[in-house]
Enzyme design. Sequence first.
Site, PDB file in Angstrom:
ATOM      1  N   CYS A   1       0.872  -1.188   0.000  1.00 38.58           N
ATOM      2  CA  CYS A   1       0.000   0.000   0.000  1.00 38.58           C
ATOM      3  C   CYS A   1       0.900   1.227   0.000  1.00 38.58           C
ATOM      4  O   CYS A   1       2.097   1.123  -0.321  1.00 38.58           O
ATOM      5  CB  CYS A   1      -0.980  -0.024   1.171  1.00 38.58           C
ATOM      6  SG  CYS A   1      -0.208   0.020   2.797  1.00 38.58           S
TER       7      CYS A   1
ATOM      8  N   ASN B   1       2.254   1.450   4.347  1.00 35.74           N
ATOM      9  CA  ASN B   1       2.599   0.195   5.050  1.00 35.74           C
ATOM     10  C   ASN B   1       2.330   0.275   6.558  1.00 35.74           C
ATOM     11  O   ASN B   1       3.043  -0.327   7.366  1.00 35.74           O
ATOM     12  CB  ASN B   1       4.051  -0.237   4.791  1.00 35.74           C
ATOM     13  CG  ASN B   1       4.384  -1.651   5.256  1.00 35.74           C
ATOM     14  OD1 ASN B   1       5.487  -1.919   5.715  1.00 35.74           O
ATOM     15  ND2 ASN B   1       3.456  -2.568   5.164  1.00 35.74           N
TER      16      ASN B   1
ATOM     17  N   CYS C   1      -1.395   0.728   7.440  1.00 35.68           N
ATOM     18  CA  CYS C   1      -2.825   0.380   7.563  1.00 35.68           C
ATOM     19  C   CYS C   1      -3.181  -0.853   6.720  1.00 35.68           C
ATOM     20  O   CYS C   1      -3.355  -1.950   7.255  1.00 35.68           O
ATOM     21  CB  CYS C   1      -3.710   1.559   7.147  1.00 35.68           C
ATOM     22  SG  CYS C   1      -3.461   3.056   8.137  1.00 35.68           S
ATOM     23  N   ARG C   2      -3.299  -0.665   5.400  1.00 36.64           N
ATOM     24  CA  ARG C   2      -3.856  -1.740   4.581  1.00 36.64           C
ATOM     25  C   ARG C   2      -2.929  -2.938   4.380  1.00 36.64           C
ATOM     26  O   ARG C   2      -3.343  -4.088   4.574  1.00 36.64           O
ATOM     27  CB  ARG C   2      -4.260  -1.184   3.204  1.00 36.64           C
ATOM     28  CG  ARG C   2      -5.431  -0.226   3.267  1.00 36.64           C
ATOM     29  CD  ARG C   2      -5.578   0.562   1.983  1.00 36.64           C
ATOM     30  NE  ARG C   2      -4.475   1.494   1.805  1.00 36.64           N
ATOM     31  CZ  ARG C   2      -4.258   2.236   0.726  1.00 36.64           C
ATOM     32  NH1 ARG C   2      -5.074   2.116  -0.310  1.00 36.64           N
ATOM     33  NH2 ARG C   2      -3.244   3.070   0.680  1.00 36.64           N
ATOM     34  N   SER C   3      -1.671  -2.691   3.980  1.00 37.00           N
ATOM     35  CA  SER C   3      -0.835  -3.864   3.659  1.00 37.00           C
ATOM     36  C   SER C   3      -0.416  -4.673   4.888  1.00 37.00           C
ATOM     37  O   SER C   3      -0.365  -5.907   4.803  1.00 37.00           O
ATOM     38  CB  SER C   3       0.362  -3.499   2.771  1.00 37.00           C
ATOM     39  OG  SER C   3       1.208  -2.561   3.378  1.00 37.00           O
TER      40      SER C   3
ATOM     41  N   ASP D   1      -7.905   3.920   0.839  1.00 37.67           N
ATOM     42  CA  ASP D   1      -7.025   4.396   1.913  1.00 37.67           C
ATOM     43  C   ASP D   1      -7.881   4.862   3.103  1.00 37.67           C
ATOM     44  O   ASP D   1      -8.671   5.789   2.964  1.00 37.67           O
ATOM     45  CB  ASP D   1      -6.210   5.572   1.344  1.00 37.67           C
ATOM     46  CG  ASP D   1      -5.210   6.120   2.337  1.00 37.67           C
ATOM     47  OD1 ASP D   1      -5.295   5.789   3.529  1.00 37.67           O
ATOM     48  OD2 ASP D   1      -4.338   6.896   1.908  1.00 37.67           O
TER      49      ASP D   1
HETATM   50  P1  4NP Z   1      -1.811   2.809   4.129  1.00 44.79           P
HETATM   51  O1  4NP Z   1      -2.447   4.157   4.706  1.00 44.79           O
HETATM   52  O2  4NP Z   1      -1.265   3.141   2.758  1.00 44.79           O
HETATM   53  O3  4NP Z   1      -2.966   1.880   4.075  1.00 44.79           O
HETATM   54  O4  4NP Z   1      -0.742   2.390   5.122  1.00 44.79           O
HETATM   55  C1  4NP Z   1      -1.751   5.355   4.832  1.00 44.79           C
HETATM   56  C2  4NP Z   1      -0.875   5.546   5.882  1.00 44.79           C
HETATM   57  C3  4NP Z   1      -0.231   6.765   6.021  1.00 44.79           C
HETATM   58  C4  4NP Z   1      -0.456   7.765   5.100  1.00 44.79           C
HETATM   59  C5  4NP Z   1      -1.311   7.563   4.040  1.00 44.79           C
HETATM   60  C6  4NP Z   1      -1.969   6.352   3.910  1.00 44.79           C
HETATM   61  N1  4NP Z   1       0.179   9.016   5.267  1.00 44.79           N
HETATM   62  O5  4NP Z   1      -0.093   9.926   4.455  1.00 44.79           O
HETATM   63  O6  4NP Z   1       0.985   9.186   6.201  1.00 44.79           O
END
Ligand code: 4NP
Length: 157
Positions: free
Chosen positions: A12, A15, A17-19, A126
Amino acid sequence: MVGDTTSVLFVCLGNICRSPSAEAVFKKKAADIGLIIEIDSAGTAGYHKGAAPDKRSQSVAIDKGYDFKGLKCRKVVKQDFKKFDYILGMDNQNITNLLETCPVEFQHKVSLLLSFCESEEQEVPDPYYGGKGGFEYVLDLIEQGSDGFIEHLTATG
Ligand code: 4NP
């Protein structure tokens, strides 16, 4: 392949939340059916390098028996494209970012997690700037994608 073992990298943006949720979900689902597979996750961005998965992702998943212990954020590195058999992105932006650095010979490994299931969504959205409902929805989609990916792996041997 890692040795003789099939391998998958969930990807993702951050790294956190989703992955990592996909990693935790897939580890449990694989273990439950005795499927031996190397599983990891990474982000296309390195903002949170070394951080544990987001508490909100953990809180909607831990009750369902998914284990986030030891997971730590890392960025995708060039060697990942050679090492992993499957590189599964959560959304189309992840796929675009991956293909920008993935050598042509390995680009066939890159696809969307939800391409392995019949879901109402094509992408896992996201959840970072949203509420708890978004995290629950993400987990639900990841479970659907993981089940579909397991079906694919068991069908293709
Ligand atoms: P992820 O979510 O891609 O599912 O881990 C996010 C985590 C952090 C951020 C964006 C999306 N960020 O902008 O810090």
